[in-house]
Design a protein around this motif. Structure first.
Motif, PDB file in Angstrom:
ATOM      1  N   ASP A  46       1.436 -19.911  10.483  1.00 26.26           N
ATOM      2  CA  ASP A  46       0.668 -18.675  10.374  1.00 26.26           C
ATOM      3  C   ASP A  46       1.520 -17.531  10.919  1.00 26.26           C
ATOM      4  OD1 ASP A  46      -1.617 -20.026   9.417  1.00 26.26           O
ATOM      5  OD2 ASP A  46      -2.123 -20.606  11.479  1.00 26.26           O
ATOM      6  N   ARG A  47       1.965 -16.686  10.061  1.00 27.05           N
ATOM      7  CA  ARG A  47       2.819 -15.580  10.478  1.00 27.05           C
ATOM      8  C   ARG A  47       2.569 -14.372   9.592  1.00 27.05           C
ATOM      9  NH1 ARG A  47       6.546 -14.706   6.638  1.00 27.05           N
ATOM     10  NH2 ARG A  47       7.338 -16.412   5.346  1.00 27.05           N
ATOM     11  N   GLU A  48       2.973 -13.216  10.088  1.00 30.18           N
ATOM     12  CA  GLU A  48       2.922 -12.000   9.294  1.00 30.18           C
ATOM     13  C   GLU A  48       3.988 -12.074   8.192  1.00 30.18           C
ATOM     14  OE1 GLU A  48       1.336  -8.782   9.513  1.00 30.18           O
ATOM     15  OE2 GLU A  48      -0.187  -9.753  10.746  1.00 30.18           O
ATOM     16  N   LEU A  49       3.754 -11.356   7.117  1.00 29.48           N
ATOM     17  CA  LEU A  49       4.767 -11.271   6.073  1.00 29.48           C
ATOM     18  C   LEU A  49       5.876 -10.319   6.501  1.00 29.48           C
ATOM     19  CD1 LEU A  49       2.706 -11.087   2.749  1.00 29.48           C
ATOM     20  CD2 LEU A  49       3.531 -13.095   3.986  1.00 29.48           C
ATOM     21  N   LEU A  77      -1.923  -5.373  -2.151  1.00 33.10           N
ATOM     22  CA  LEU A  77      -2.447  -5.832  -0.872  1.00 33.10           C
ATOM     23  C   LEU A  77      -3.110  -7.197  -1.022  1.00 33.10           C
ATOM     24  CD1 LEU A  77      -3.140  -5.461   2.097  1.00 33.10           C
ATOM     25  CD2 LEU A  77      -5.153  -4.135   1.394  1.00 33.10           C
ATOM     26  N   LYS A  78      -3.861  -7.400  -2.099  1.00 34.09           N
ATOM     27  CA  LYS A  78      -4.482  -8.699  -2.330  1.00 34.09           C
ATOM     28  C   LYS A  78      -3.434  -9.791  -2.505  1.00 34.09           C
ATOM     29  CE  LYS A  78      -8.673  -6.821  -4.479  1.00 34.09           C
ATOM     30  NZ  LYS A  78      -9.489  -6.757  -5.727  1.00 34.09           N
ATOM     31  N   MET A  79      -2.369  -9.494  -3.235  1.00 34.69           N
ATOM     32  CA  MET A  79      -1.289 -10.472  -3.413  1.00 34.69           C
ATOM     33  C   MET A  79      -0.667 -10.849  -2.075  1.00 34.69           C
ATOM     34  SD  MET A  79       0.707  -8.805  -6.658  1.00 34.69           S
ATOM     35  CE  MET A  79      -0.202  -8.031  -8.005  1.00 34.69           C
ATOM     36  N   THR A  88      -2.724  -9.382   6.811  1.00 30.67           N
ATOM     37  CA  THR A  88      -1.320  -9.132   7.109  1.00 30.67           C
ATOM     38  C   THR A  88      -1.060  -7.642   6.962  1.00 30.67           C
ATOM     39  OG1 THR A  88       0.971  -9.739   6.561  1.00 30.67           O
ATOM     40  CG2 THR A  88      -0.550  -9.441   4.723  1.00 30.67           C
ATOM     41  N   GLY A  89       0.016  -7.182   7.562  1.00 31.17           N
ATOM     42  CA  GLY A  89       0.401  -5.789   7.395  1.00 31.17           C
ATOM     43  C   GLY A  89       0.795  -5.516   5.956  1.00 31.17           C
ATOM     44  N   PHE A  90       0.422  -4.332   5.456  1.00 30.06           N
ATOM     45  CA  PHE A  90       0.681  -4.003   4.053  1.00 30.06           C
ATOM     46  C   PHE A  90       2.068  -3.410   3.884  1.00 30.06           C
ATOM     47  CE2 PHE A  90       0.165  -0.799   0.533  1.00 30.06           C
ATOM     48  CZ  PHE A  90       0.273  -1.729  -0.489  1.00 30.06           C
ATOM     49  N   MET A  91       2.777  -3.850   2.846  1.00 30.03           N
ATOM     50  CA  MET A  91       4.102  -3.335   2.510  1.00 30.03           C
ATOM     51  C   MET A  91       4.064  -2.752   1.100  1.00 30.03           C
ATOM     52  SD  MET A  91       6.532  -6.371   4.058  1.00 30.03           S
ATOM     53  CE  MET A  91       5.471  -7.676   3.418  1.00 30.03           C
ATOM     54  N   ARG A 241       4.127   8.452  -5.993  1.00 28.60           N
ATOM     55  CA  ARG A 241       3.202   9.502  -5.549  1.00 28.60           C
ATOM     56  C   ARG A 241       2.316   9.008  -4.412  1.00 28.60           C
ATOM     57  NH1 ARG A 241       2.989  10.539 -11.223  1.00 28.60           N
ATOM     58  NH2 ARG A 241       1.147   9.183 -11.410  1.00 28.60           N
ATOM     59  N   GLU A 242       1.835   7.776  -4.539  1.00 19.37           N
ATOM     60  CA  GLU A 242       0.968   7.238  -3.503  1.00 19.37           C
ATOM     61  C   GLU A 242       1.736   6.999  -2.207  1.00 19.37           C
ATOM     62  OE1 GLU A 242      -2.572   3.859  -3.092  1.00 19.37           O
ATOM     63  OE2 GLU A 242      -1.372   4.036  -4.926  1.00 19.37           O
ATOM     64  N   SER A 243       2.989   6.589  -2.322  1.00 17.87           N
ATOM     65  CA  SER A 243       3.789   6.352  -1.122  1.00 17.87           C
ATOM     66  C   SER A 243       4.085   7.651  -0.392  1.00 17.87           C
ATOM     67  CB  SER A 243       5.096   5.641  -1.483  1.00 17.87           C
ATOM     68  OG  SER A 243       5.967   6.493  -2.198  1.00 17.87           O
TER      69      SER A 243
END
Length: 414
Positions: A46-49, A77-79, A88-91, A241-243
């Motif tokens: 169990d770890r963060e991505l 985010l779902k993936m 997990t933190g979102f990238m 644009r979203e970034s």
């Protein structure tokens, strides 16, 4: 002084060999450790991505035929949550489609094996071209770059690949402009890091290299269109644009960034002022390129300054992009003793070490599951690079032609 201490590495063959063995052994140990970590062996079920996990997810979507979905942040985010087996933190993903195509073969391997192959291959390429450029200064360059190299290994990022591509541009520009153009065109995977080199090629009229790079970009874009459809470009532009709004809101880990925007924003300045600060630094960086080509410095030195400035243009630059700065450092080292005093060289080496070491510290805090964003964590790397830019401008403006360097071996010549 720091410069004399670090430069003492290169004067004794036995000392150089010792430092090289130590650095390479340490890098190999970090790769082995992170391979276990990415593979979720042992206690890391169990770890963060991390960044390479995002690469692997995108590579899988290429084969599934819906890679355009990675540019929609809600779907991505779902993936990522599915891959992590929980929260997990979102990238966010803003790479051009060409990078997804490049990553596609790694989806055929388990993530740990894919990480090992990607990291060792790109690191080996990077070290090979760095050694070719730096020659007898190879050990010195490795010691200064060591924190940045560890950061890049730890995240599984592409800093070695982009650094190697820019190095190939530099190595082939004089005698093999076609190959230089191919390498520059391949920088379409991370185009904001190639802007300054493109300006240098324009200023020095390297038309063959520029034309070849343009053909690579157009051909690869056409290939992506044929494979992914026209919608891939609309999705990519939407993600950009979203970034931008993510960046303005401070949703990215700004403390890991090395840009002026991140430094000023984390210092508490409004986003608008941070943006204009970034614009100012970008303008100064481009001015430095023009000054370097006009002041009679050697082409190697001017090109080295150009590469070092490449990581200072975009507000979206991270500590794992610092290996590219190392290529520029390797290029200027032969002329640096004739241009810069020991104090100035100490500042230069120290600022590069500071930017890398600070990023390594924040990476270690994250690995220990201490979230730096919950505390005041300035973007020290951005301030270090701003100071480095001013130092490079001072050297270019006040010194002009460097003192003649010692005769170079064939390995040191471009």
């Amino acid at each position: 002084m720091l410069a004399e201490t670090l430069e003492g590495v290169q004067f004794s063959p036995s000392k150089r060999a010792t430092y090289l063995r130590l650095v390479l052994a340490a890098l190999a140990a970090v790769i082995a450790f992170k391979t276990f970590w990415f593979a979720r062996w042992g206690g890391w079920t169990d770890r963060e991505l991390a960044d390479f996990d995002a690469f692997h997810i995108v590579a899988q979507r290429v084969w599934r035929g819906d890679v355009d979905q990675v540019y929609h942040f809600g779907a991505l985010l779902k993936m990522q949550m599915e891959a992590a087996g929980g929260t997990t933190g979102f990238m966010p993903w803003t790479y051009p489609p060409q990078y997804g195509l490049l990553l596609a073969p790694f989806a055929l391997l388990p993530v740990g094996v894919a990480y090992l192959l990607f990291t060792t291959a790109t690191l080996a390429l990077y070290l090979a071209v760095l050694r070719t450029i730096s020659g007898a200064n190879f050990a010195l360059a490795l010691v200064i770059l060591f924190p940045a190299l560890v950061i890049t290994i730890g995240s599984g990022q592409n800093g070695f690949l982009t650094g190697a591509l820019i190095a190939l541009v530099c190595l082939n520009l004089e005698r093999r402009p076609l190959l230089a153009g191919l390498a520059l065109g391949a920088m379409v995977i991370k185009p904001h890091l190639a802007i300054v080199v493109g300006v240098y090629l324009l200023a020095t009229r390297r038309w063959v290299a520029l034309a070849t790079a343009a053909v690579v970009v157009l051909a690869s874009s056409l290939l992506c269109t044929l494979l992914f459809g026209w919608q891939i470009w609309a999705a990519w532009l939407g993600a950009i644009r979203e970034s931008a709004s993510y960046l303005e809101q401070g949703s990215y880990p700004l403390y890991r960034m090395i840009s002026t925007y991140a430094a000023l924003s984390k210092a508490g300045l409004p986003a608008s002022i941070a943006f204009w600060g970034q614009v100012t630094v970008a303008g100064l960086a481009l001015l430095a390129v023009l000054v370097g080509t006009a002041r009679g410095t050697s082409s190697r030195f001017a090109l080295g300054i150009t590469v070092m400035l490449s990581v200072m243009i975009s507000p979206y630059a991270y500590d794992y992009d610092l290996p590219m700065l190392g290529i520029g450092l390797a290029l200027i080292l032969p002329d640096l003793a004739g241009l810069a005093s020991p104090r100035e060289r100490s500042w230069m080496y120290g600022l590069i070490l500071l930017a890398g070491a600070y990023g390594l510290l924040q990476s270690a805090r994250l690995a220990a599951q201490v979230d730096p964003s919950r505390h005041f964590t300035p973007a020290i790397g951005g301030f270090a690079l701003m100071a480095l830019l001013l130092l490079l401008l001072k050297l270019l403006w006040s010194r002009g032609q460097p003192a003649p360097a010692r005769p170079q071996t064939a390995q040191q010549r471009l």
